[in-house]
Design an enzyme around this catalytic site. Structure first.
Site, PDB file in Angstrom:
ATOM      1  N   HIS A 203      10.974  -3.239  -5.090  1.00 17.59           N
ATOM      2  CA  HIS A 203      12.223  -3.540  -4.196  1.00 17.59           C
ATOM      3  C   HIS A 203      13.175  -5.071  -4.565  1.00 17.59           C
ATOM      4  O   HIS A 203      13.154  -6.178  -3.977  1.00 17.59           O
ATOM      5  CB  HIS A 203      11.110  -4.477  -2.842  1.00 17.59           C
ATOM      6  CG  HIS A 203      10.118  -3.541  -2.070  1.00 17.59           C
ATOM      7  ND1 HIS A 203       8.396  -3.673  -1.786  1.00 17.59           N
ATOM      8  CD2 HIS A 203      10.415  -2.506  -1.497  1.00 17.59           C
ATOM      9  CE1 HIS A 203       8.128  -2.934  -1.149  1.00 17.59           C
ATOM     10  NE2 HIS A 203       9.226  -1.814  -1.160  1.00 17.59           N
TER      11      HIS A 203
ATOM     12  N   ASP B  74       4.261   2.339  12.473  1.00 14.82           N
ATOM     13  CA  ASP B  74       4.990   1.649  12.695  1.00 14.82           C
ATOM     14  C   ASP B  74       5.019  -0.115  13.316  1.00 14.82           C
ATOM     15  O   ASP B  74       4.192   0.383  13.903  1.00 14.82           O
ATOM     16  CB  ASP B  74       5.944   3.094  13.226  1.00 14.82           C
ATOM     17  CG  ASP B  74       7.707   1.891  13.601  1.00 14.82           C
ATOM     18  OD1 ASP B  74       8.487   2.205  12.790  1.00 14.82           O
ATOM     19  OD2 ASP B  74       7.528   1.172  14.565  1.00 14.82           O
TER      20      ASP B  74
ATOM     21  N   LEU C 246       9.301  -7.530   3.996  1.00 13.56           N
ATOM     22  CA  LEU C 246       7.867  -6.263   5.201  1.00 13.56           C
ATOM     23  C   LEU C 246       8.970  -5.669   5.654  1.00 13.56           C
ATOM     24  O   LEU C 246       9.245  -5.569   6.365  1.00 13.56           O
ATOM     25  CB  LEU C 246       7.556  -7.697   5.711  1.00 13.56           C
ATOM     26  CG  LEU C 246       7.169  -9.246   4.906  1.00 13.56           C
ATOM     27  CD1 LEU C 246       6.532  -9.848   6.331  1.00 13.56           C
ATOM     28  CD2 LEU C 246       5.777  -9.005   4.217  1.00 13.56           C
ATOM     29  N   GLY C 247       9.152  -4.669   4.505  1.00 14.64           N
ATOM     30  CA  GLY C 247       8.797  -2.694   5.737  1.00 14.64           C
ATOM     31  C   GLY C 247       8.028  -1.649   5.555  1.00 14.64           C
ATOM     32  O   GLY C 247       6.800  -2.605   5.780  1.00 14.64           O
ATOM     33  N   ASN C 248       8.181  -0.751   5.444  1.00 15.12           N
ATOM     34  CA  ASN C 248       7.464  -0.253   5.675  1.00 15.12           C
ATOM     35  C   ASN C 248       6.028  -0.414   4.295  1.00 15.12           C
ATOM     36  O   ASN C 248       4.765  -0.060   4.070  1.00 15.12           O
ATOM     37  CB  ASN C 248       8.095   1.891   5.969  1.00 15.12           C
ATOM     38  CG  ASN C 248       7.926   2.117   7.117  1.00 15.12           C
ATOM     39  OD1 ASN C 248       6.950   2.036   7.705  1.00 15.12           O
ATOM     40  ND2 ASN C 248       8.957   2.647   7.524  1.00 15.12           N
TER      41      ASN C 248
ATOM     42  N   ASN D  28      19.793   5.881   0.051  1.00 14.15           N
ATOM     43  CA  ASN D  28      18.217   4.626   0.002  1.00 14.15           C
ATOM     44  C   ASN D  28      17.042   5.454   0.987  1.00 14.15           C
ATOM     45  O   ASN D  28      17.001   5.557   1.797  1.00 14.15           O
ATOM     46  CB  ASN D  28      18.304   3.751   0.225  1.00 14.15           C
ATOM     47  CG  ASN D  28      17.620   2.103   0.176  1.00 14.15           C
ATOM     48  OD1 ASN D  28      16.168   2.875  -0.232  1.00 14.15           O
ATOM     49  ND2 ASN D  28      17.585   1.263   0.497  1.00 14.15           N
TER      50      ASN D  28
ATOM     51  N   ARG E 293      18.634   5.685  -5.513  1.00 19.29           N
ATOM     52  CA  ARG E 293      17.399   4.769  -5.431  1.00 19.29           C
ATOM     53  C   ARG E 293      16.511   5.309  -6.097  1.00 19.29           C
ATOM     54  O   ARG E 293      15.608   5.732  -5.743  1.00 19.29           O
ATOM     55  CB  ARG E 293      17.301   4.221  -3.992  1.00 19.29           C
ATOM     56  CG  ARG E 293      16.293   2.919  -4.592  1.00 19.29           C
ATOM     57  CD  ARG E 293      15.598   2.917  -2.874  1.00 19.29           C
ATOM     58  NE  ARG E 293      14.198   1.762  -3.082  1.00 19.29           N
ATOM     59  CZ  ARG E 293      13.443   1.379  -2.226  1.00 19.29           C
ATOM     60  NH1 ARG E 293      13.934   1.910  -0.692  1.00 19.29           N
ATOM     61  NH2 ARG E 293      12.066   1.134  -2.854  1.00 19.29           N
TER      62      ARG E 293
ATOM     63  N   GLU F  90      19.911  -3.826   0.172  1.00 18.12           N
ATOM     64  CA  GLU F  90      20.043  -3.565  -0.981  1.00 18.12           C
ATOM     65  C   GLU F  90      20.769  -2.145  -1.468  1.00 18.12           C
ATOM     66  O   GLU F  90      21.549  -2.045  -2.768  1.00 18.12           O
ATOM     67  CB  GLU F  90      18.699  -2.378  -0.640  1.00 18.12           C
ATOM     68  CG  GLU F  90      17.192  -3.177  -0.713  1.00 18.12           C
ATOM     69  CD  GLU F  90      16.452  -2.096  -0.242  1.00 18.12           C
ATOM     70  OE1 GLU F  90      16.462  -2.006   0.711  1.00 18.12           O
ATOM     71  OE2 GLU F  90      14.889  -2.109  -0.670  1.00 18.12           O
TER      72      GLU F  90
ATOM     73  N   GLY G 128      10.431  -8.625   8.674  1.00 22.71           N
ATOM     74  CA  GLY G 128      10.105  -9.390   8.001  1.00 22.71           C
ATOM     75  C   GLY G 128      11.498 -10.171   8.558  1.00 22.71           C
ATOM     76  O   GLY G 128      11.152 -11.505   9.539  1.00 22.71           O
TER      77      GLY G 128
HETATM   78  P1  ADP Z   1      11.685   0.809   5.165  1.00 28.09           P
HETATM   79  O1  ADP Z   1      10.426   0.450   3.612  1.00 28.09           O
HETATM   80  O2  ADP Z   1      11.027   2.104   5.412  1.00 28.09           O
HETATM   81  O3  ADP Z   1      12.760   0.677   3.804  1.00 28.09           O
HETATM   82  P2  ADP Z   1      12.402  -0.362   6.738  1.00 28.09           P
HETATM   83  O4  ADP Z   1      12.542  -2.073   6.147  1.00 28.09           O
HETATM   84  O5  ADP Z   1      13.440  -0.376   7.782  1.00 28.09           O
HETATM   85  O6  ADP Z   1      11.265   0.086   6.074  1.00 28.09           O
HETATM   86  O7  ADP Z   1      10.706  -1.386   8.293  1.00 28.09           O
HETATM   87  C1  ADP Z   1      10.818  -0.752   8.750  1.00 28.09           C
HETATM   88  C2  ADP Z   1       9.537  -1.254   9.581  1.00 28.09           C
HETATM   89  O8  ADP Z   1      10.428  -2.779  10.460  1.00 28.09           O
HETATM   90  C3  ADP Z   1       8.958  -0.377  11.299  1.00 28.09           C
HETATM   91  O9  ADP Z   1       7.322  -0.633  10.536  1.00 28.09           O
HETATM   92  C4  ADP Z   1       9.080  -1.022  11.607  1.00 28.09           C
HETATM   93  O10 ADP Z   1       7.913  -1.204  13.050  1.00 28.09           O
HETATM   94  C5  ADP Z   1       9.374  -2.507  11.687  1.00 28.09           C
HETATM   95  N1  ADP Z   1      10.478  -3.171  12.612  1.00 28.09           N
HETATM   96  C6  ADP Z   1      12.176  -2.832  13.033  1.00 28.09           C
HETATM   97  N2  ADP Z   1      12.162  -4.087  14.118  1.00 28.09           N
HETATM   98  C7  ADP Z   1      11.086  -4.259  14.555  1.00 28.09           C
HETATM   99  C8  ADP Z   1      11.596  -5.416  15.443  1.00 28.09           C
HETATM  100  N3  ADP Z   1      11.971  -5.652  16.091  1.00 28.09           N
HETATM  101  N4  ADP Z   1       9.688  -6.063  15.265  1.00 28.09           N
HETATM  102  C9  ADP Z   1       9.159  -5.358  14.496  1.00 28.09           C
HETATM  103  N5  ADP Z   1       9.204  -4.635  13.742  1.00 28.09           N
HETATM  104  C10 ADP Z   1      10.555  -3.892  13.906  1.00 28.09           C
END
Ligand code: ADP
Length: 399
Positions: free
Chosen positions: A175, A278, A204-206, A7, A88, A383, A328
């Site tokens: 997603h 990040d 809510l990720g990158n 992924n 993916r 996922e 998230g």
């Molecule tokens: P991707 O879309 O690359 O798979 P992820 O779902 O792994 O991304 O999410 C990455 C994001 O999650 C980054 O912005 C990271 O800073 C944020 N993140 C991870 N742990 C925490 C936390 N404890 N508090 C706030 N943000 C977090």
């Protein structure tokens, strides 16, 4: 039967080796913050041994080498043990359901690259590299878009001349594995039939998107035909007035590629905060009084709030709100900011209530406050298991 799921996100590469006899995880790893100075590679064996290597990984090719070398050293006697690899892929064009990779499939994936310029090049590189290092394995593409095939035309169409819709320009959504997984997980946790639930899931990720799910079917989502629409993301802008684009291009003499680069790589949390893409870094800077970082954090949360409002109307109510993705799932600060002032609409959050239970083998954090009409959950998305199951069903069909 061993299936490897790969992924590649925009800044991360996650991989899981499954034994599909019992869906157990034999080995898993994650390479984070690809391209940033403070990257790391963490992995976990079946016995639960964990290791984290602080390492600067410059690009996705290097990340893939690290993954395959680690698997070969730590978990397998040979890569030949891997029967199939589920890759993916964000946008499958005419393909929505998982499919065995062929030259035609690769052509269609490449054709979609202009729509997904940030994700498709590393994904294509990853598939080609895996195919050459594991020619014995069956390679299957699983698409982010599959879950949103149920979105009706009025939600999918853009307000452009109709001929574009006829040519296939429509909101597709991404997603899908995550939205589908956390939706099923929430229903299981609540012990209610999925068909009876109206749900808003926030991945809510990158990358980030919201999905309105009615009875288990996606009926709208915040991402569109490309990976830019909707929410503010790590480096992507989300919604921008389309009229601004040619104005900025003219004023700064930007080419389409330069403009795209700005929207995909220089915007979002990174562009707003000037600190990082990040969220952990942005939250820390905001906490220490950095005003731009605080504005970035607030703008991120405000946009999610606004989309939740839209999805609430689309669904005609909401029984469950799910937060997922790295931000998230993990950030109480973000959840608090998003739901601030929404108590009157039935969203009462209690971040102090640290009830965690398991559903579908994943921990569910129930942050529903007293008197809340809507159940509010934070769920670790998975996922990879959705992709492994889809890959297995392709193998079975081909058998
Ligand atoms: P991707 O879309 O690359 O798979 P992820 O779902 O792994 O991304 O999410 C990455 C994001 O999650 C980054 O912005 C990271 O800073 C944020 N993140 C991870 N742990 C925490 C936390 N404890 N508090 C706030 N943000 C977090």
């Amino acid at each position: 039967m061993k299936i490897l799921v790969v992924n590649s996100g925009s800044s991360s590469l996650k991989y899981t080796l499954f034994d599909m006899a019992d869906e157990s995880i034999l080995f898993s790893g994650e390479i984070e913050r690809i391209g940033l100075d403070n990257g790391n590679h963490s992995f976990r064996s079946r016995q639960g041994e964990e290791k984290t290597l602080e390492t600067r990984i410059r690009g996705h090719g290097q990340a893939l080498d690290a993954m395959l070398d680690t698997l070969a050293q730590e978990s397998l006697s040979s890569l030949h043990e891997i029967v199939a690899v589920a890759h993916r892929v964000a946008h499958g064009g005419k393909y929505r359901d998982a499919v065995r990779i062929s030259p035609e499939v690769m052509d269609e994936i490449r054709r979609m690259t202009p729509m997904i310029p940030l994700h498709h090049p590393p994904m294509i590189e990853e598939i080609e590299e895996c195919e050459s290092r594991m020619p014995h394995a069956v390679h299957v593409a699983v698409f982010d878009t599959w879950f949103h095939a149920s979105i009706p035309d009025e939600a999918a169409i853009y307000g452009l001349p109709y001929r574009y819709f006829e040519q296939g320009y429509r909101r597709i959504g991404f997603h899908g594995h995550s939205h589908a997984y956390v939706c099923a997980c929430a229903a299981k946790y609540l012990e209610q039939p999925i068909e009876a639930l109206k749900m808003i899931t926030c991945h809510l990720g990158n990358g980030a998107s919201l999905c309105a799910i009615d009875g288990g079917r996606s009926i709208d989502t915040s991402l569109g035909m490309t990976a830019l629409e909707g929410l503010i993301m790590g480096t992507r802008s989300g919604d921008v007035d389309p009229g601004l684009i040619p104005v900025i291009m003219n004023e700064e003499s930007l080419s389409p590629d330069q403009m795209m680069n700005m929207l995909y790589r220089e915007s979002g949390l990174k562009g707003l905060s000037g600190v990082s893409s990040d969220m952990r870094d942005v939250e820390a800077a905001a906490h220490h009084g950095d005003r731009r970082a605080l504005l970035a954090l607030d703008a991120f949360c405000y946009r999610v709030k606004r989309y939740i409002g839209a999805m609430l109307m689309v669904l005609g109510g909401c029984d469950v709100l799910v937060f997922a993705g790295g931000i998230g799932r993990n950030s109480g600060t973000v959840r608090r900011k998003i739901l601030q002032g929404a108590e009157g609409l039935g969203f009462v959050l209690d971040e102090n209530k640290r009830v965690t239970e398991s559903a579908e083998d994943q921990p569910v954090l129930d942050v529903t406050g007293p008197g809340s009409r809507v159940r509010i959950l934070a769920i670790t998305t998975w996922e990879e298991i959705v992709m492994a199951r889809q890959c297995l069903s392709v193998l079975k069909k081909g058998a």
